[in-house]
Design a protein around this motif. Structure first.
Motif, mmCIF file in Angstrom:
data_model
loop_
_atom_site.group_PDB
_atom_site.id
_atom_site.type_symbol
_atom_site.label_atom_id
_atom_site.label_comp_id
_atom_site.label_asym_id
_atom_site.label_seq_id
_atom_site.Cartn_x
_atom_site.Cartn_y
_atom_site.Cartn_z
ATOM 1 N N ALA A 96 0.731 -1.136 -0.125
ATOM 2 C CA ALA A 96 0.086 0.082 0.203
ATOM 3 C C ALA A 96 0.908 1.135 0.246
ATOM 4 N N ASP A 97 2.118 1.036 0.833
ATOM 5 C CA ASP A 97 2.660 2.357 0.838
ATOM 6 C C ASP A 97 3.661 2.683 -0.619
ATOM 7 N N LYS A 98 3.525 1.864 -1.504
ATOM 8 C CA LYS A 98 4.287 2.185 -2.593
ATOM 9 C C LYS A 98 3.175 2.695 -3.755
ATOM 10 N N VAL A 99 2.009 2.840 -3.579
ATOM 11 C CA VAL A 99 0.944 3.105 -4.372
ATOM 12 C C VAL A 99 0.935 4.737 -4.732
ATOM 13 N N ALA A 100 1.128 5.288 -3.498
ATOM 14 C CA ALA A 100 1.031 6.846 -3.742
ATOM 15 C C ALA A 100 2.170 7.302 -4.830
ATOM 16 N N LYS A 101 3.601 6.744 -4.870
ATOM 17 C CA LYS A 101 4.434 7.005 -5.687
ATOM 18 C C LYS A 101 4.194 6.715 -7.149
ATOM 19 N N ILE A 102 3.606 5.674 -7.346
ATOM 20 C CA ILE A 102 3.300 5.205 -8.486
ATOM 21 C C ILE A 102 2.330 6.100 -9.264
ATOM 22 N N VAL A 103 1.243 6.446 -8.405
ATOM 23 C CA VAL A 103 0.067 7.319 -8.957
ATOM 24 C C VAL A 103 0.635 8.653 -9.169
ATOM 25 N N THR A 104 1.594 9.302 -8.370
ATOM 26 C CA THR A 104 2.131 10.592 -8.652
ATOM 27 C C THR A 104 2.973 10.541 -9.889
ATOM 28 N N GLU A 105 3.876 9.739 -9.964
ATOM 29 C CA GLU A 105 5.173 9.929 -10.827
ATOM 30 C C GLU A 105 4.674 8.987 -12.135
ATOM 31 N N HIS A 106 3.959 7.798 -12.014
ATOM 32 C CA HIS A 106 3.836 7.280 -13.346
ATOM 33 C C HIS A 106 2.256 7.817 -13.970
ATOM 34 N N ILE A 107 1.162 7.670 -13.056
ATOM 35 C CA ILE A 107 -0.103 8.006 -13.762
ATOM 36 C C ILE A 107 -0.239 9.435 -13.883
ATOM 37 N N VAL A 108 0.175 10.266 -12.995
ATOM 38 C CA VAL A 108 0.005 11.786 -13.307
ATOM 39 C C VAL A 108 1.131 12.234 -14.262
ATOM 40 N N ASN A 109 2.310 12.080 -13.850
ATOM 41 C CA ASN A 109 3.468 12.540 -14.782
ATOM 42 C C ASN A 109 4.012 12.150 -15.595
ATOM 43 N N GLY A 110 3.653 10.465 -15.765
ATOM 44 C CA GLY A 110 3.991 9.672 -16.910
ATOM 45 C C GLY A 110 5.549 9.128 -16.860
ATOM 46 N N ASN A 111 5.792 9.099 -15.643
ATOM 47 C CA ASN A 111 7.363 8.505 -15.621
ATOM 48 C C ASN A 111 7.229 7.127 -14.618
ATOM 49 N N PRO A 112 7.310 6.141 -15.444
ATOM 50 C CA PRO A 112 7.043 4.663 -14.553
ATOM 51 C C PRO A 112 8.286 4.950 -13.371
ATOM 52 N N VAL A 113 7.762 4.100 -12.336
ATOM 53 C CA VAL A 113 8.800 4.021 -11.202
ATOM 54 C C VAL A 113 9.552 2.744 -11.333
ATOM 55 N N VAL A 114 10.682 3.092 -11.847
ATOM 56 C CA VAL A 114 11.309 2.041 -12.385
ATOM 57 C C VAL A 114 12.022 0.768 -11.254
ATOM 58 N N ASP A 115 12.113 1.402 -10.119
ATOM 59 C CA ASP A 115 12.580 0.683 -9.072
ATOM 60 C C ASP A 115 11.711 -0.688 -8.677
ATOM 61 N N TYR A 116 10.315 -0.313 -8.797
ATOM 62 C CA TYR A 116 8.971 -1.081 -8.274
ATOM 63 C C TYR A 116 8.762 -2.157 -9.619
ATOM 64 N N THR A 117 9.411 -2.037 -10.691
ATOM 65 C CA THR A 117 8.891 -2.659 -11.783
ATOM 66 C C THR A 117 9.493 -4.215 -11.776
ATOM 67 N N ILE A 118 8.880 -5.165 -12.664
ATOM 68 C CA ILE A 118 9.322 -6.473 -12.548
ATOM 69 C C ILE A 118 10.772 -6.525 -12.878
ATOM 70 N N GLY A 119 11.225 -5.560 -14.098
ATOM 71 C CA GLY A 119 12.481 -5.648 -14.606
ATOM 72 C C GLY A 119 13.547 -5.572 -13.352
ATOM 73 N N LYS A 120 13.137 -4.571 -12.575
ATOM 74 C CA LYS A 120 14.166 -4.342 -11.376
ATOM 75 C C LYS A 120 14.309 -5.470 -10.384
ATOM 76 N N ALA A 121 12.998 -5.595 -9.961
ATOM 77 C CA ALA A 121 12.957 -6.808 -8.938
ATOM 78 C C ALA A 121 13.336 -7.942 -9.316
ATOM 79 N N GLU A 122 13.787 -8.335 -10.476
ATOM 80 C CA GLU A 122 14.378 -9.752 -10.707
ATOM 81 C C GLU A 122 15.841 -9.541 -10.892
ATOM 82 N N ASN A 123 16.466 -8.486 -10.784
ATOM 83 C CA ASN A 123 17.686 -8.251 -10.955
ATOM 84 C C ASN A 123 18.724 -8.218 -9.598
#
Lengths: 123, 597
Positions: A96-123
């Motif tokens: 739940a605490d990661k949600v606010a960041k995704i909404v602000t940065e990705h959904i509103v501003n259009g910049n995906p939060v790379v740190d939380y993505t599947i690509g990052k998690a797997e490395n």
């Protein structure tokens, strides 16, 4: 009702809510994996947090949906964001605490939060 | 306002309510609470979706999943599977919407594909008991535009140019009616709404009032502004309890929001609306009888002229429009004349709502552009005639209209083509008949209705329809003669010419049109003493074909009159004296050995 502005204000307030019932091609879809695995890993608080965040910011063009098992249960809860014309972004091990960041940065501003993505998690 | 991620729309129209939608709402609330979803999923009770045959209907957004014939027991599954886990319960989804295992949009389904929802735009979309949802879908915007930006004459011109014609049956140009009333000089004028939908089988006005009551209130206020009236009345039959209740709620809300009452939108314009409940007399759908009834007298028509636009309710200039006509007004003002005149045919603009009933698969409410053919409505939207039977005719306009035979199924439906083939638009009831319907019997059915509903004020209607019915009864009993057919025609024309109001003037239509297109059936009744469809009991005999009968005795056991006898494994026989012609034996026989002759 004393003015047209008042009418417009009511319309604006309610429109985001009823918009869900119109068939739309555009708009951002946020999909939460809500199969047994997702729910067990804590998808529900993520979903609730998403709704709260979207509602707080009056994001009328965002639809929050849920879906079944995506297949990588070990990385649940998973949230996928579909922006029209762009490749989907898959966020894993959500909370739940990661949600606010995704909404602000990705959904509103259009910049995906790379740190939380599947690509990052797997490395 | 909280944001919900999903909306569950449950049809609250009369059709779905009678098939159990109310219980579904309670069950959904309970199941959502049990799963902790009440803050995420919103339940919305809407108006009619149109597909009444598949009720109760539940639609879940954002997916747009269309669940049909939902039972209380199914609710738990929809909640735990679909709303909790996002898996649409395909078993319960309307089968037409599933293609290659995926859900397709409702607009691509045959039933909706050819439809264009103008008057029904909000039915099945908004919660009719919530004025804010109506406002969100552009509600009261037309009223705001009209009274703050347009002059009354501009409003009238817009409606005139749109070519909108009365949807209640007659098809009189609405703008012209408003202009007449606006030109009558009087300090008190009235705006009335005819919600006395009386045709058997018609339920579009009811559905609009149940699904979108504010659209009618808004249009009446616009009409009030256009003609200079500050008071409106809706005359609705008390037999429509859900519609009455939603109208009451809607009027109350509109007053709270200042959209009815004094100085609307800060202008000098004030308008109020009252409800008047009728007792359900067919004649009260006639405009002068309706106004007499509002005045508190017995609902009887009076001669015209003077027309209501000059001398109407309490002797004051009045306009009276039907529910569906009003429902079109706000959209015309919002979307413009040009948009509206693109829909429909040259002389009939816009769309028309039809209540599809009778021998048709998709019983329900459909709205199509004027000029759509009967074939498109029956075969494509309506899904055709059930049980592989053949389409024989369709009755439009109820007891005031006429039938359209199979040979004219490609007639485009608009006011003028229907009149030219001896029928009329009527309010929009459309009853489909198959080969099992006897046309003489149909004419008799409608005549029974008009005889019951004739108010008795003028003799052509009171006595004439009674005599018509007697002749029809004589024919169906096998006692008719060929002269009776001529007599029928003469009497029909006399009643049409001499009756005081629309009821009598149109009552002979079902007889005239069946005589015109199915004269051979009348002749079969009077000359051969046969009813080709096997409906008229006096002319039908039930027989067992000895060759086909296996002697199983199933029919004999079923026969309520003990008219069938025989020995097991030998052909049985029907005693014609005892037979009451109920048809139970035909349904029982597995070998097709029993026939009607």
């Amino acid at each position: 009702m004393k003015s047209i502005a008042e009418l417009e204000a009511i319309k604006k307030k309610v429109l985001d809510n009823v918009n869900l019932r119109k068939e739309r091609e555009d708009g951002i879809r946020v999909v939460v994996g809500m199969a047994t695995c997702g729910i067990a890993a804590g998808a529900r608080p993520v979903m609730t947090a998403l709704l709260e965040e979207v509602s707080k910011r009056n994001l009328g063009n965002v639809v929050v949906e849920q879906t079944g098992c995506i297949g990588i249960c070990r990385l649940e809860p998973i949230v996928e964001v579909f922006v029209p014309g762009e490749e989907k972004v898959t966020y894993v091990k959500m909370s739940a605490d990661k949600v606010a960041k995704i909404v602000t940065e990705h959904i509103v501003n259009g910049n995906p939060v790379v740190d939380y993505t599947i690509g990052k998690a797997e490395n | 306002m909280d944001l919900y991620r999903s909306h569950v729309l449950i049809c609250g129209g009369t059709g779905c309510t009678s098939s159990g939608a109310e219980q579904l709402i309670g069950e959904f609330e309970a199941q959502l609470a049990a799963n902790g979803l009440e803050k995420e999923v919103k339940i919305v009770k809407t108006g009619c979706f149109g597909l009444c045959a598949l009720g109760p209907v539940v639609v879940v957004y954002p997916e747009g999943a269309f669940y049909s014939m939902v039972k209380k027991e199914d609710v738990a599954e929809i909640v735990t599977e679909h709303l909790l886990k996002g898996r649409i319960v395909k078993r319960l989804v309307y089968s037409e919407t599933i293609e290659d295992d995926s859900i397709k949009s409702l607009n691509e389904v045959d039933f909706y594909k050819k439809q264009q929802r103008v008057a029904l735009r909000n039915c099945g979309v908004i919660n009719p008991e919530n004025i804010e949802e109506y406002i969100a879908f552009d509600g009261y915007k037309a009223l705001a535009t009209a009274i703050t930006e347009m002059t009354p004459q501009e409003v009238i011109n817009t409606i005139k140019e749109s070519g909108l014609r009365g949807r209640g049956g007659g098809g009189f140009p609405t703008g012209l009616k408003w202009e007449f009333a606006s030109k009558s000089v009087n300090e008190q004028k009235y705006v009335c709404c005819n919600a006395d939908e009386g045709d058997p089988g018609a339920f579009m006005d009811r559905s609009i009032l149940e699904g979108d009551p504010h659209s009618v209130l808004e249009a009446m206020a616009i009409a009030g502004y256009a003609i200079g009236a500050n008071q409106g009345y809706i005359y609705i039959r008390a037999e429509y309890p859900i519609a009455v209740q939603r109208l009451e709620i809607a009027i109350k809300q509109a007053k709270e929001y200042g959209l009815l009452g004094e100085n609307i939108f800060g202008t000098d314009f004030s308008f109020d609306i009252g409800l008047r409940l009728g007792a359900g007399a067919f004649v009260c759908g006639e405009e002068t009888a309706l106004m007499t009834s509002i005045e508190g007298h017995r609902g009887e028509p009076r001669p015209r002229p003077p027309f209501p636009a000059v001398k109407g309710l309490w002797g004051k200039p009045t306009i009276l429009n039907n529910v569906e006509t009003y429902a079109n007004i706000p959209v015309i003002i919002n979307n413009g004349v040009e948009w509206f005149t693109k829909i429909g045919t040259e002389k009939s603009k816009g769309t028309k709502v039809f209540a599809l009933g009778g021998k048709i698969n998709n019983t329900g409410l459909v709205e199509v552009p004027m000029g759509t053919t009967m074939r498109e409505i029956v075969e494509e939207i309506g899904g055709g005639v059930p049980n592989g039977k053949k389409f024989k005719a369709a009755q439009t306009g109820g007891p005031s209209g006429g039938c359209i035979p199979a040979s004219l199924i490609d007639t485009p439906i608009d006011y003028d083509s229907l009149i030219s083939i001896g029928s009329m638009m009527g309010s929009g009831g459309l009853i489909v008949m198959d080969e099992d319907n006897c046309m003489v019997d149909i004419a008799k059915f409608f005549l029974e209705f008009t005889v019951d509903e004739s108010c008795g004020k003028c003799s052509p209607c009171r006595i004439g329809t009674k005599r018509l019915l007697e002749i029809l009864d004589k024919i169906t009993k096998g006692n008719g003669t060929l002269e009776d057919l001529d007599r029928l025609e003469l009497l029909c024309n006399n009643i049409k010419n001499a009756s005081l109001c629309g009821l009598g003037q149109t009552a002979p239509n079902p007889v005239l049109s069946t005589l015109r297109y199915f004269r051979d059936e009348y002749v079969a009744h009077v000359v051969d003493k046969k009813c080709p469809a096997g409906v008229c009991k006096s002319l039908t005999n039930f027989e067992i074909i000895a060759d086909k009968c296996k002697g199983c005795s199933a029919c004999a056991r079923k026969c309520p009159a003990n008219a069938i006898t025989g020995e097991i494994k030998k052909p049985f026989v029907i005693d014609k004296e005892k037979c009451i012609k109920c048809g139970a034996c035909i349904e029982t026989c597995k070998f097709g050995a029993i026939v009607k002759r």
